[in-house]
Design a protein around this motif. Structure first.
Motif, PDB file in Angstrom:
ATOM      1  N   TYR A   1       0.759  -1.280   0.029  1.00  0.00           N
ATOM      2  CA  TYR A   1      -0.089   0.071   0.221  1.00  0.00           C
ATOM      3  C   TYR A   1       0.668   1.340   0.111  1.00  0.00           C
ATOM      4  CZ  TYR A   1      -4.011  -3.027   1.254  1.00  0.00           C
ATOM      5  OH  TYR A   1      -4.852  -4.042   1.123  1.00  0.00           O
ATOM      6  N   GLY A   2       2.003   1.082  -0.512  1.00  0.00           N
ATOM      7  CA  GLY A   2       3.028   2.270  -0.291  1.00  0.00           C
ATOM      8  C   GLY A   2       2.602   3.268  -1.363  1.00  0.00           C
ATOM      9  N   ARG A   3       3.062   4.496  -1.152  1.00  0.00           N
ATOM     10  CA  ARG A   3       2.798   5.659  -1.821  1.00  0.00           C
ATOM     11  C   ARG A   3       3.737   6.898  -1.623  1.00  0.00           C
ATOM     12  NH1 ARG A   3      -1.351   9.420  -0.682  1.00  0.00           N
ATOM     13  NH2 ARG A   3      -1.989   9.050   1.635  1.00  0.00           N
ATOM     14  N   PHE A   4       4.179   7.644  -2.522  1.00  0.00           N
ATOM     15  CA  PHE A   4       5.034   8.990  -2.280  1.00  0.00           C
ATOM     16  C   PHE A   4       4.085  10.029  -1.704  1.00  0.00           C
ATOM     17  CE2 PHE A   4       7.869   6.417  -4.813  1.00  0.00           C
ATOM     18  CZ  PHE A   4       8.837   6.631  -4.336  1.00  0.00           C
ATOM     19  N   LEU A   5       4.397  10.577  -0.684  1.00  0.00           N
ATOM     20  CA  LEU A   5       3.778  11.795  -0.293  1.00  0.00           C
ATOM     21  C   LEU A   5       4.264  13.117  -0.780  1.00  0.00           C
ATOM     22  CD1 LEU A   5       2.788  11.443   3.470  1.00  0.00           C
ATOM     23  CD2 LEU A   5       1.669  10.555   1.340  1.00  0.00           C
ATOM     24  N   THR A   6       5.701  12.972  -1.074  1.00  0.00           N
ATOM     25  CA  THR A   6       6.295  13.910  -1.895  1.00  0.00           C
ATOM     26  C   THR A   6       7.153  13.405  -3.057  1.00  0.00           C
ATOM     27  OG1 THR A   6       8.427  13.554  -0.769  1.00  0.00           O
ATOM     28  CG2 THR A   6       6.907  15.647   0.168  1.00  0.00           C
ATOM     29  N   GLY A   7       7.232  13.942  -4.210  1.00  0.00           N
ATOM     30  CA  GLY A   7       7.606  13.293  -5.475  1.00  0.00           C
ATOM     31  C   GLY A   7       6.641  12.719  -6.535  1.00  0.00           C
ATOM     32  N   PRO A   8       6.905  11.521  -7.001  1.00  0.00           N
ATOM     33  CA  PRO A   8       5.950  10.979  -7.921  1.00  0.00           C
ATOM     34  C   PRO A   8       4.448  10.639  -7.531  1.00  0.00           C
ATOM     35  CG  PRO A   8       7.550   9.296  -7.556  1.00  0.00           C
ATOM     36  CD  PRO A   8       8.079  10.637  -6.708  1.00  0.00           C
ATOM     37  N   THR A   9       3.629  11.075  -8.167  1.00  0.00           N
ATOM     38  CA  THR A   9       2.121  10.378  -7.680  1.00  0.00           C
ATOM     39  C   THR A   9       1.794   9.122  -8.180  1.00  0.00           C
ATOM     40  OG1 THR A   9       0.957  11.686  -9.401  1.00  0.00           O
ATOM     41  CG2 THR A   9       1.348  12.978  -7.069  1.00  0.00           C
ATOM     42  N   ASN A  10       2.409   8.916  -9.389  1.00  0.00           N
ATOM     43  CA  ASN A  10       2.325   7.783 -10.245  1.00  0.00           C
ATOM     44  C   ASN A  10       3.388   7.159 -10.894  1.00  0.00           C
ATOM     45  OD1 ASN A  10       1.145   5.309 -11.397  1.00  0.00           O
ATOM     46  ND2 ASN A  10      -0.143   6.793 -12.795  1.00  0.00           N
ATOM     47  N   LEU A  11       4.044   6.142 -10.245  1.00  0.00           N
ATOM     48  CA  LEU A  11       5.427   5.492 -11.006  1.00  0.00           C
ATOM     49  C   LEU A  11       5.246   5.017 -12.453  1.00  0.00           C
ATOM     50  CD1 LEU A  11       7.081   3.940  -7.945  1.00  0.00           C
ATOM     51  CD2 LEU A  11       7.847   6.161  -9.220  1.00  0.00           C
ATOM     52  N   LYS A  12       3.877   4.736 -12.658  1.00  0.00           N
ATOM     53  CA  LYS A  12       3.542   3.933 -13.769  1.00  0.00           C
ATOM     54  C   LYS A  12       3.305   5.027 -15.057  1.00  0.00           C
ATOM     55  CE  LYS A  12       1.514  -0.210 -11.649  1.00  0.00           C
ATOM     56  NZ  LYS A  12       0.267  -0.902 -11.728  1.00  0.00           N
ATOM     57  N   ASP A  13       3.371   6.133 -14.634  1.00  0.00           N
ATOM     58  CA  ASP A  13       3.436   7.440 -15.705  1.00  0.00           C
ATOM     59  C   ASP A  13       4.681   7.660 -16.103  1.00  0.00           C
ATOM     60  OD1 ASP A  13       2.624   9.248 -17.593  1.00  0.00           O
ATOM     61  OD2 ASP A  13       1.305  10.172 -16.060  1.00  0.00           O
ATOM     62  N   PRO A  14       5.425   7.389 -16.980  1.00  0.00           N
ATOM     63  CA  PRO A  14       6.610   7.868 -17.528  1.00  0.00           C
ATOM     64  C   PRO A  14       6.789   9.385 -17.823  1.00  0.00           C
ATOM     65  CG  PRO A  14       5.767   6.557 -19.317  1.00  0.00           C
ATOM     66  CD  PRO A  14       4.971   6.623 -18.396  1.00  0.00           C
ATOM     67  N   GLU A  15       5.631  10.239 -18.186  1.00  0.00           N
ATOM     68  CA  GLU A  15       5.537  11.439 -18.654  1.00  0.00           C
ATOM     69  C   GLU A  15       5.393  12.511 -17.297  1.00  0.00           C
ATOM     70  OE1 GLU A  15       6.190  12.347 -21.684  1.00  0.00           O
ATOM     71  OE2 GLU A  15       6.717   9.852 -22.192  1.00  0.00           O
ATOM     72  N   ALA A  16       4.926  11.859 -16.253  1.00  0.00           N
ATOM     73  CA  ALA A  16       4.527  12.721 -15.059  1.00  0.00           C
ATOM     74  C   ALA A  16       5.898  13.285 -14.457  1.00  0.00           C
ATOM     75  CB  ALA A  16       4.132  11.894 -14.076  1.00  0.00           C
ATOM     76  N   LYS A  17       5.710  14.678 -14.475  1.00  0.00           N
ATOM     77  CA  LYS A  17       6.824  15.378 -13.716  1.00  0.00           C
ATOM     78  C   LYS A  17       6.738  15.469 -12.306  1.00  0.00           C
ATOM     79  CE  LYS A  17       7.579  18.225 -17.931  1.00  0.00           C
ATOM     80  NZ  LYS A  17       7.470  19.466 -18.517  1.00  0.00           N
TER      81      LYS A  17
END
Length: 482
Positions: free
Chosen positions: A270-286
């Motif tokens: 259930y891990g997720r980033f609170l700072t940084g990437p919101t979606n690791l599967k989206d290579p275009e996300a800044k």
């Protein structure tokens, strides 16, 4: 008609907040150059210059009596001014309107206003000013650093960018004794779970060379930190009052929760980033990680703050690095979160959280910054819900002021008008404040009751548990700076 005749009460509010340097405008006609930041910004220029000049004069005047200790506050009927010099010749001033009561008059006359100037404590709001600077320094470094990098123009830009947003989160009516302490709530764990977390932190730091420091928290309580105390104190404040509340979510309950997947086989988590990437599967996300500045032996160093969270547990940690971190930390942290959830459930069962405590207390340890309160039901940047009357909180603040005036151990007992007894004890760099509701007790009986509470029961837990907590109390979210 009756409702229109009721009294109106107004809580403390921020009138102005400004930063100035008296050396930047030494000549007549250049006074505006002294002002580096002023809130509210729509104040007329001459009024800004007049207010800054008055503060400068007060500071200089008080230096004639004690050159090393200039004025820290100025009391007037309508407001209170607080002065703080965080760096040489840089001054921060906060002006707070005193709480007041507006009483209606008959025959259409204007209402009568009574200012309650004694309701504001210098220790509380002086601590708020110091925290404003500490929070600025956490994300921007010192004023001097900005001056070296880009001169006055860069410093003004940084001050406006930071304080424009930060002052909107400043809720002065919620400030109390906990703001004076600026402490950390530690989470008590059994030895085995604590060793698991320590082992986990060591593996993460060995596997990912970019990680410089790690902090581990659970349920907004600290378990482990590699940072210096003062850095962790202000970072803890930011995490628990700003970042975590913005990303709050329903948390899972324990290892046997039906919502928990089988992580051993498929490594779901259930891990997720609170700072940084919101979606690791989206290579275009800044994405970007906020910069922070932490203390070193020879000054400070600039790092990036990465916060990774699983349930109640958070870790602070180029996309490649995030993917490595997610794959390494996520599954293990999910397992650890379940273990800690079980310990949390055990602690609640032992302490009996649903029962009304026989007494209410605030505890603070100056050595490890550990704090605990059964008075505060909720304490955030914008909300302060306490289970006692504000008059009792004011008494606690007054006792703390008395403690601050002397270095010796001390005990103070106060009988409130509401039949409550308030006891403050200061011993061995620890402070304990107890509120007892024993209407017919006398001074001797109250003193004996507090002694019994310190020897057994929940007050003993307060002293011994928090001492253990400082050693075995680092388990919740992990904060990794790189």
């Amino acid at each position: 008609m009756a409702s229109g005749m009721q009294e109106k009460q107004y809580t403390p509010s921020l009138l102005s907040f400004f930063v100035y340097n008296p050396t930047f405008g030494p000549r007549e006609g250049e006074e505006e150059k002294k002002i580096l930041f002023y809130h509210p910004s729509d104040v007329e220029k001459n009024e800004k210059i007049r207010n800054v000049g008055l503060c400068e004069a007060i500071v200089q005047f008080t230096r004639t009596f004690c050159p090393t200790k200039p004025a820290k506050s100025l009391h007037t009927q309508k407001n209170r001014q607080f002065f703080f010099e965080p760096e040489d010749n840089f001054w921060i001033v906060m002006v707070v309107r005193n709480p007041m009561i507006e009483k209606p008059n008959k025959d259409g006359k204007p209402p009568t206003v009574e200012y309650q100037e004694e309701e504001i404590l210098d220790t509380v709001y002086g601590a708020v000013v110091r925290e404003c600077y500490s929070m600025y320094k956490l994300f921007n470094g010192t004023f001097g650093r900005a001056m070296e990098a880009g001169g006055v123009e860069l410093l003004i830009q940084k001050l406006e960018k930071f304080f424009y947003r930060y002052l909107q989160t400043l809720h002065l009516q919620s400030c109390d004794l906990l703001d004076v302490f600026g402490g950390i709530s530690f989470f008590p764990l059994d030895k085995m779970t604590y060793l698991k977390i320590q082992s986990f932190v060591n593996r993460v730091e060995e596997s990912l060379d970019l990680i410089k420091y790690t902090a581990f928290l659970y349920n907004d309580q600290l378990i482990w930190s590699g940072l210096e105390q003062d850095d962790m104190r202000i970072l803890y404040k930011y995490l628990t009052t700003s970042l975590f509340p913005r990303h709050s979510e329903p948390e899972l309950a324990g290892r046997d929760s039906p919502l928990r997947p089988e992580v051993a086989g498929n490594l779901l988590h259930y891990g997720r980033f609170l700072t940084g990437p919101t979606n690791l599967k989206d290579p275009e996300a800044k994405f970007r990680f906020p910069k922070i500045f932490v203390s070193t032996d020879d000054g400070y160093e600039e790092l990036h703050l990465i916060v990774y969270k699983v349930r109640q547990t958070s870790v602070e940690l180029t996309r490649d690095f995030c993917e490595q971190l997610d794959g390494l930390v996520g599954p293990q942290l999910t397992l650890l979160a379940s273990d800690i959830c079980e310990q949390f459930t055990i602690n609640r069962r032992i302490s009996g959280p649903d029962k009304e405590p026989q007494f209410k207390f605030i505890y603070f340890n100056h050595m490890n910054l550990a704090e605990k309160s059964t008075i505060h039901m909720r304490k955030t940047a914008s909300v302060c819900l306490t289970s006692v009357h504000p008059d009792l909180m004011k008494i606690l603040g007054d006792i703390n002021c008395d403690f601050a005036r002397v270095d010796e151990d001390e005990e103070i007992i106060v009988k409130a008008m509401t039949d409550y007894w308030v006891v403050g004890k200061k011993s061995d760099q620890r402070e304990l404040y107890v509120i007892l509701n024993q209407k017919n007790a006398n001074l001797i009986e109250v003193n004996e009751e507090v002694k019994r509470l310190c020897a057994t029961g929940q007050t003993e837990d307060c002293f011994t548990t928090l001492r253990t907590v400082s050693v075995a109390g680092y388990h919740d979210s992990i904060s990794v700076m790189q």
